[in-house]
Write a protein that holds these residues in place. Structure first.
Motif, PDB file in Angstrom:
ATOM      1  N   GLY A  93       0.836  -1.207   0.000  1.00  0.00           N
ATOM      2  CA  GLY A  93       0.000   0.000   0.000  1.00  0.00           C
ATOM      3  C   GLY A  93       0.862   1.244   0.000  1.00  0.00           C
ATOM      4  N   ASN A  94       0.233   2.353  -0.239  1.00  0.00           N
ATOM      5  CA  ASN A  94       0.933   3.640  -0.315  1.00  0.00           C
ATOM      6  C   ASN A  94       1.605   3.985   1.022  1.00  0.00           C
ATOM      7  N   ILE A  95       2.400   5.015   1.036  1.00  0.00           N
ATOM      8  CA  ILE A  95       2.965   5.540   2.289  1.00  0.00           C
ATOM      9  C   ILE A  95       1.777   5.909   3.188  1.00  0.00           C
ATOM     10  N   ALA A  96       1.846   5.511   4.459  1.00  0.00           N
ATOM     11  CA  ALA A  96       0.801   5.817   5.448  1.00  0.00           C
ATOM     12  C   ALA A  96      -0.566   5.208   5.114  1.00  0.00           C
ATOM     13  N   SER A  97      -0.541   4.085   4.414  1.00  0.00           N
ATOM     14  CA  SER A  97      -1.820   3.432   4.094  1.00  0.00           C
ATOM     15  C   SER A  97      -2.352   2.633   5.288  1.00  0.00           C
ATOM     16  N   GLY A  98      -1.546   2.452   6.316  1.00  0.00           N
ATOM     17  CA  GLY A  98      -2.033   1.774   7.523  1.00  0.00           C
ATOM     18  C   GLY A  98      -1.428   0.392   7.740  1.00  0.00           C
ATOM     19  N   LYS A  99      -0.237   0.198   7.222  1.00  0.00           N
ATOM     20  CA  LYS A  99       0.405  -1.115   7.372  1.00  0.00           C
ATOM     21  C   LYS A  99       0.689  -1.403   8.852  1.00  0.00           C
ATOM     22  N   THR A 100       1.101  -0.360   9.570  1.00  0.00           N
ATOM     23  CA  THR A 100       1.399  -0.541  11.002  1.00  0.00           C
ATOM     24  C   THR A 100       0.134  -0.940  11.774  1.00  0.00           C
ATOM     25  N   THR A 101      -0.979  -0.294  11.468  1.00  0.00           N
ATOM     26  CA  THR A 101      -2.259  -0.630  12.124  1.00  0.00           C
ATOM     27  C   THR A 101      -2.633  -2.081  11.834  1.00  0.00           C
ATOM     28  N   GLU A 134       8.433  -6.062  10.180  1.00  0.00           N
ATOM     29  CA  GLU A 134       8.161  -4.701   9.730  1.00  0.00           C
ATOM     30  C   GLU A 134       9.339  -4.144   8.962  1.00  0.00           C
ATOM     31  N   GLU A 135       9.040  -3.171   8.102  1.00  0.00           N
ATOM     32  CA  GLU A 135      10.075  -2.576   7.264  1.00  0.00           C
ATOM     33  C   GLU A 135      11.174  -1.964   8.144  1.00  0.00           C
ATOM     34  N   PRO A 136      12.420  -2.128   7.747  1.00  0.00           N
ATOM     35  CA  PRO A 136      13.493  -1.646   8.633  1.00  0.00           C
ATOM     36  C   PRO A 136      13.727  -0.137   8.545  1.00  0.00           C
TER      37      PRO A 136
HETATM   38  P1  DGT Z   1       2.212   2.811   7.328  1.00  0.00           P
HETATM   39  O1  DGT Z   1       2.216   1.930   8.520  1.00  0.00           O
HETATM   40  O2  DGT Z   1       1.318   2.289   6.238  1.00  0.00           O
HETATM   41  O3  DGT Z   1       1.974   4.232   7.686  1.00  0.00           O
HETATM   42  O4  DGT Z   1       3.665   2.645   6.709  1.00  0.00           O
HETATM   43  P2  DGT Z   1       4.807   3.691   6.527  1.00  0.00           P
HETATM   44  O5  DGT Z   1       4.323   4.840   5.726  1.00  0.00           O
HETATM   45  O6  DGT Z   1       5.470   3.979   7.825  1.00  0.00           O
HETATM   46  O7  DGT Z   1       5.814   2.800   5.697  1.00  0.00           O
HETATM   47  P3  DGT Z   1       6.198   2.918   4.185  1.00  0.00           P
HETATM   48  O8  DGT Z   1       6.786   1.640   3.741  1.00  0.00           O
HETATM   49  O9  DGT Z   1       5.054   3.324   3.369  1.00  0.00           O
HETATM   50  O10 DGT Z   1       7.328   3.990   4.145  1.00  0.00           O
HETATM   51  C1  DGT Z   1       8.204   4.435   5.143  1.00  0.00           C
HETATM   52  C2  DGT Z   1       8.995   5.558   4.504  1.00  0.00           C
HETATM   53  O11 DGT Z   1       9.934   5.000   3.591  1.00  0.00           O
HETATM   54  C3  DGT Z   1       8.143   6.509   3.667  1.00  0.00           C
HETATM   55  O12 DGT Z   1       8.659   7.807   3.788  1.00  0.00           O
HETATM   56  C4  DGT Z   1       8.314   6.006   2.247  1.00  0.00           C
HETATM   57  C5  DGT Z   1       9.678   5.440   2.266  1.00  0.00           C
HETATM   58  N1  DGT Z   1       9.865   4.266   1.383  1.00  0.00           N
HETATM   59  C6  DGT Z   1       9.538   2.981   1.645  1.00  0.00           C
HETATM   60  N2  DGT Z   1       9.951   2.159   0.679  1.00  0.00           N
HETATM   61  C7  DGT Z   1      10.561   2.937  -0.239  1.00  0.00           C
HETATM   62  C8  DGT Z   1      11.227   2.690  -1.467  1.00  0.00           C
HETATM   63  O13 DGT Z   1      11.381   1.577  -1.954  1.00  0.00           O
HETATM   64  N3  DGT Z   1      11.707   3.797  -2.104  1.00  0.00           N
HETATM   65  C9  DGT Z   1      11.561   5.055  -1.629  1.00  0.00           C
HETATM   66  N4  DGT Z   1      12.075   6.043  -2.350  1.00  0.00           N
HETATM   67  N5  DGT Z   1      10.977   5.327  -0.478  1.00  0.00           N
HETATM   68  C10 DGT Z   1      10.493   4.289   0.210  1.00  0.00           C
END
Ligand code: DGT
Length: 230
Positions: free
Chosen positions: A27-35, A51-53
Protein backbone atom coordinates in the motif's frame (compact mmCIF):
# COMPACT_ATOMS: atom_id res chain seq x y z
CA UNK A 1 -16.63 -16.26 22.46
CA UNK A 2 -13.29 -17.27 24.01
CA UNK A 3 -13.91 -20.93 23.17
CA UNK A 4 -14.75 -20.09 19.54
CA UNK A 5 -11.65 -17.94 19.33
CA UNK A 6 -9.45 -20.77 20.65
CA UNK A 7 -10.93 -23.24 18.14
CA UNK A 8 -10.38 -20.73 15.35
CA UNK A 9 -6.74 -20.23 16.32
CA UNK A 10 -6.18 -24.00 16.58
CA UNK A 11 -7.66 -24.53 13.10
CA UNK A 12 -5.48 -21.82 11.64
CA UNK A 13 -2.46 -23.28 13.33
CA UNK A 14 -3.09 -26.73 11.88
CA UNK A 15 -3.74 -25.43 8.40
CA UNK A 16 -0.83 -23.01 8.21
CA UNK A 17 1.62 -25.40 9.87
CA UNK A 18 1.32 -27.73 6.91
CA UNK A 19 3.15 -25.46 4.55
CA UNK A 20 4.04 -22.10 6.14
CA UNK A 21 2.20 -19.14 4.73
CA UNK A 22 3.68 -15.76 3.76
CA UNK A 23 1.61 -12.59 3.52
CA UNK A 24 3.02 -9.31 2.19
CA UNK A 25 1.20 -6.13 3.12
CA UNK A 26 1.26 -3.54 0.36
CA UNK A 27 0.00 0.00 0.00
CA UNK A 28 0.93 3.64 -0.32
CA UNK A 29 2.96 5.54 2.29
CA UNK A 30 0.80 5.82 5.45
CA UNK A 31 -1.82 3.43 4.09
CA UNK A 32 -2.03 1.77 7.52
CA UNK A 33 0.40 -1.12 7.37
CA UNK A 34 1.40 -0.54 11.00
CA UNK A 35 -2.26 -0.63 12.12
CA UNK A 36 -2.67 -3.86 10.19
CA UNK A 37 0.27 -5.44 12.02
CA UNK A 38 -0.93 -4.14 15.39
CA UNK A 39 -4.13 -6.12 14.89
CA UNK A 40 -2.42 -9.36 13.80
CA UNK A 41 0.29 -9.26 16.46
CA UNK A 42 -2.32 -10.59 18.90
CA UNK A 43 -2.07 -13.98 17.17
CA UNK A 44 1.48 -14.18 18.43
CA UNK A 45 1.84 -17.97 18.51
CA UNK A 46 0.62 -18.15 14.93
CA UNK A 47 1.89 -15.02 13.23
CA UNK A 48 5.33 -13.44 13.05
CA UNK A 49 5.55 -9.86 11.81
CA UNK A 50 8.50 -8.46 9.89
CA UNK A 51 8.16 -4.70 9.73
CA UNK A 52 10.07 -2.58 7.26
CA UNK A 53 13.49 -1.65 8.63
CA UNK A 54 12.80 2.13 8.68
CA UNK A 55 14.91 2.41 11.84
CA UNK A 56 17.90 1.02 9.92
CA UNK A 57 17.20 3.41 7.04
CA UNK A 58 17.31 6.29 9.50
CA UNK A 59 20.54 5.17 11.09
CA UNK A 60 22.84 3.32 8.75
CA UNK A 61 26.22 3.54 10.48
CA UNK A 62 25.14 6.97 11.71
CA UNK A 63 23.65 8.13 8.36
CA UNK A 64 19.98 8.86 7.79
CA UNK A 65 19.72 7.47 4.28
CA UNK A 66 15.91 7.95 4.22
CA UNK A 67 16.31 11.68 4.90
CA UNK A 68 19.07 11.97 2.29
CA UNK A 69 16.81 10.35 -0.31
CA UNK A 70 14.06 12.92 0.33
CA UNK A 71 16.47 15.88 0.56
CA UNK A 72 18.43 15.16 -2.62
CA UNK A 73 16.92 12.26 -4.56
CA UNK A 74 19.04 12.84 -7.66
CA UNK A 75 22.13 12.16 -5.56
CA UNK A 76 20.83 9.50 -3.15
CA UNK A 77 17.89 7.62 -4.74
CA UNK A 78 20.04 4.90 -6.30
CA UNK A 79 21.96 4.43 -3.03
CA UNK A 80 18.71 4.27 -1.10
CA UNK A 81 16.97 1.87 -3.50
CA UNK A 82 19.92 -0.50 -3.58
CA UNK A 83 19.86 -0.62 0.22
CA UNK A 84 16.05 -1.09 0.26
CA UNK A 85 16.42 -3.98 -2.17
CA UNK A 86 18.99 -5.62 0.09
CA UNK A 87 16.97 -5.15 3.29
CA UNK A 88 13.84 -6.48 1.56
CA UNK A 89 15.68 -9.57 0.35
CA UNK A 90 16.95 -10.09 3.87
CA UNK A 91 13.36 -9.91 5.19
CA UNK A 92 12.12 -12.44 2.62
CA UNK A 93 14.90 -14.88 3.42
CA UNK A 94 14.51 -14.69 7.22
CA UNK A 95 13.79 -18.17 8.46
CA UNK A 96 10.12 -18.57 9.30
CA UNK A 97 9.47 -19.64 12.89
CA UNK A 98 5.67 -19.30 13.06
CA UNK A 99 3.14 -20.85 10.66
CA UNK A 100 2.33 -17.43 9.18
CA UNK A 101 4.94 -14.86 8.21
CA UNK A 102 3.71 -11.31 7.62
CA UNK A 103 6.02 -8.93 5.81
CA UNK A 104 5.68 -5.16 5.40
CA UNK A 105 5.90 -4.48 1.67
CA UNK A 106 8.13 -6.72 -0.44
CA UNK A 107 10.97 -6.67 -2.86
CA UNK A 108 8.24 -6.31 -5.52
CA UNK A 109 6.72 -3.07 -4.23
CA UNK A 110 10.07 -1.25 -4.31
CA UNK A 111 9.50 -1.37 -8.09
CA UNK A 112 6.73 1.27 -7.72
CA UNK A 113 9.17 3.67 -6.06
CA UNK A 114 11.96 2.97 -8.55
CA UNK A 115 9.61 3.42 -11.52
CA UNK A 116 8.41 6.74 -10.15
CA UNK A 117 11.96 7.97 -9.54
CA UNK A 118 12.93 6.94 -13.05
CA UNK A 119 9.91 8.67 -14.62
CA UNK A 120 11.01 11.86 -12.88
CA UNK A 121 14.64 11.42 -13.99
CA UNK A 122 15.77 11.12 -10.38
CA UNK A 123 17.12 7.69 -11.27
CA UNK A 124 18.88 7.77 -14.65
CA UNK A 125 18.43 5.17 -17.39
CA UNK A 126 21.60 3.29 -16.56
CA UNK A 127 20.88 3.37 -12.82
CA UNK A 128 17.41 2.00 -13.56
CA UNK A 129 18.93 -0.79 -15.68
CA UNK A 130 21.40 -1.75 -12.93
CA UNK A 131 18.65 -1.85 -10.26
CA UNK A 132 16.45 -3.94 -12.58
CA UNK A 133 19.28 -6.35 -13.35
CA UNK A 134 19.86 -6.81 -9.62
CA UNK A 135 16.14 -7.38 -9.12
CA UNK A 136 15.94 -9.99 -11.91
CA UNK A 137 19.03 -11.77 -10.64
CA UNK A 138 17.64 -11.88 -7.08
CA UNK A 139 14.39 -13.42 -8.30
CA UNK A 140 16.21 -15.99 -10.42
CA UNK A 141 18.67 -17.04 -7.75
CA UNK A 142 16.55 -17.01 -4.60
CA UNK A 143 13.36 -18.73 -3.72
CA UNK A 144 11.19 -15.83 -2.56
CA UNK A 145 7.93 -17.35 -1.46
CA UNK A 146 4.85 -15.15 -1.18
CA UNK A 147 1.38 -16.70 -0.81
CA UNK A 148 -0.81 -13.62 -0.50
CA UNK A 149 -0.54 -9.89 -1.00
CA UNK A 150 -2.92 -7.74 1.01
CA UNK A 151 -3.31 -4.40 -0.74
CA UNK A 152 -4.40 -1.63 1.62
CA UNK A 153 -6.10 0.59 -0.92
CA UNK A 154 -6.35 4.24 0.08
CA UNK A 155 -7.12 7.62 -1.45
CA UNK A 156 -4.07 9.87 -1.95
CA UNK A 157 -5.71 12.75 -0.03
CA UNK A 158 -6.29 10.43 2.95
CA UNK A 159 -2.68 9.24 3.13
CA UNK A 160 -1.37 12.77 2.68
CA UNK A 161 -3.42 13.87 5.69
CA UNK A 162 -2.02 10.96 7.75
CA UNK A 163 1.53 11.86 6.68
CA UNK A 164 0.89 15.46 7.79
CA UNK A 165 -0.60 14.28 11.10
CA UNK A 166 2.27 11.94 11.98
CA UNK A 167 4.76 14.66 11.08
CA UNK A 168 7.91 12.57 10.48
CA UNK A 169 10.85 14.91 9.93
CA UNK A 170 11.97 13.10 6.73
CA UNK A 171 8.51 13.25 5.15
CA UNK A 172 7.92 17.01 5.28
CA UNK A 173 8.57 17.38 1.54
CA UNK A 174 6.01 14.78 0.45
CA UNK A 175 3.38 16.32 -1.85
CA UNK A 176 -0.03 15.22 -3.08
CA UNK A 177 1.54 14.75 -6.51
CA UNK A 178 4.04 12.27 -5.05
CA UNK A 179 1.49 10.13 -3.21
CA UNK A 180 -0.83 10.31 -6.24
CA UNK A 181 1.95 8.96 -8.48
CA UNK A 182 2.70 6.12 -6.03
CA UNK A 183 -1.01 5.39 -5.75
CA UNK A 184 -1.38 5.17 -9.55
CA UNK A 185 1.57 2.77 -9.76
CA UNK A 186 0.14 0.55 -7.01
CA UNK A 187 -3.20 0.52 -8.87
CA UNK A 188 -1.54 -0.36 -12.19
CA UNK A 189 0.38 -3.11 -10.44
CA UNK A 190 -2.21 -4.69 -8.12
CA UNK A 191 -5.62 -3.74 -9.56
CA UNK A 192 -5.14 -3.47 -13.31
CA UNK A 193 -2.37 -6.10 -13.08
CA UNK A 194 -0.72 -4.48 -16.05
CA UNK A 195 2.57 -3.30 -14.62
CA UNK A 196 4.92 -5.41 -12.54
CA UNK A 197 5.05 -9.07 -11.69
CA UNK A 198 2.59 -10.30 -9.04
CA UNK A 199 3.79 -13.51 -7.37
CA UNK A 200 0.47 -14.61 -5.81
CA UNK A 201 -3.20 -13.75 -5.27
CA UNK A 202 -4.12 -10.24 -4.11
CA UNK A 203 -6.67 -9.35 -1.45
CA UNK A 204 -7.78 -5.73 -1.75
CA UNK A 205 -9.04 -3.96 1.38
CA UNK A 206 -10.43 -0.44 1.56
CA UNK A 207 -8.11 1.18 4.11
CA UNK A 208 -9.47 4.73 4.16
CA UNK A 209 -11.25 4.38 7.49
CA UNK A 210 -9.91 5.27 10.90
CA UNK A 211 -8.23 2.86 13.30
CA UNK A 212 -11.24 1.31 15.15
CA UNK A 213 -13.07 0.76 11.84
CA UNK A 214 -9.97 -0.85 10.31
CA UNK A 215 -9.70 -3.23 13.27
CA UNK A 216 -13.33 -4.25 12.65
CA UNK A 217 -12.54 -4.93 8.99
CA UNK A 218 -9.51 -7.05 9.94
CA UNK A 219 -11.63 -8.98 12.42
CA UNK A 220 -14.21 -9.72 9.69
CA UNK A 221 -11.64 -10.66 7.05
CA UNK A 222 -9.11 -12.46 9.23
CA UNK A 223 -9.66 -15.96 7.84
CA UNK A 224 -9.03 -14.79 4.27
CA UNK A 225 -5.93 -12.95 5.42
CA UNK A 226 -4.56 -15.84 7.48
CA UNK A 227 -5.79 -18.77 5.37
CA UNK A 228 -5.53 -17.19 1.94
CA UNK A 229 -8.18 -16.92 -0.74
CA UNK A 230 -8.26 -20.63 -1.50
P1 DGT B 1 2.21 2.81 7.33
O1 DGT B 1 2.22 1.93 8.52
O2 DGT B 1 1.32 2.29 6.24
O3 DGT B 1 1.97 4.23 7.69
O4 DGT B 1 3.67 2.64 6.71
P2 DGT B 1 4.81 3.69 6.53
O5 DGT B 1 4.32 4.84 5.73
O6 DGT B 1 5.47 3.98 7.82
O7 DGT B 1 5.81 2.80 5.70
P3 DGT B 1 6.20 2.92 4.18
O8 DGT B 1 6.79 1.64 3.74
O9 DGT B 1 5.05 3.32 3.37
O10 DGT B 1 7.33 3.99 4.15
C1 DGT B 1 8.20 4.43 5.14
C2 DGT B 1 9.00 5.56 4.50
O11 DGT B 1 9.93 5.00 3.59
C3 DGT B 1 8.14 6.51 3.67
O12 DGT B 1 8.66 7.81 3.79
C4 DGT B 1 8.31 6.01 2.25
C5 DGT B 1 9.68 5.44 2.27
N1 DGT B 1 9.86 4.27 1.38
C6 DGT B 1 9.54 2.98 1.64
N2 DGT B 1 9.95 2.16 0.68
C7 DGT B 1 10.56 2.94 -0.24
C8 DGT B 1 11.23 2.69 -1.47
O13 DGT B 1 11.38 1.58 -1.95
N3 DGT B 1 11.71 3.80 -2.10
C9 DGT B 1 11.56 5.05 -1.63
N4 DGT B 1 12.08 6.04 -2.35
N5 DGT B 1 10.98 5.33 -0.48
C10 DGT B 1 10.49 4.29 0.21
Amino acid sequence: FLKAHKIFVRMLHQSAKKHGFTVCVEGNIASGKTTFFEYFKKFSSLVEVHEEPVTEWRNLHGHNILAKMYEDPRRWALTFQSYVQMTMLDMHLKKQKCPIKMVERSIYSAKCFVENLHRNSLVLDLEYIVLSEWFDWILKSHNIKVDLMVYLQTRPDVVLQRIRDRNRAEEQRITLEYVQALHDLHEEWLIKKSKFYIPCQVLVLDANSDLPEMHKIYEERKSEILFGLG
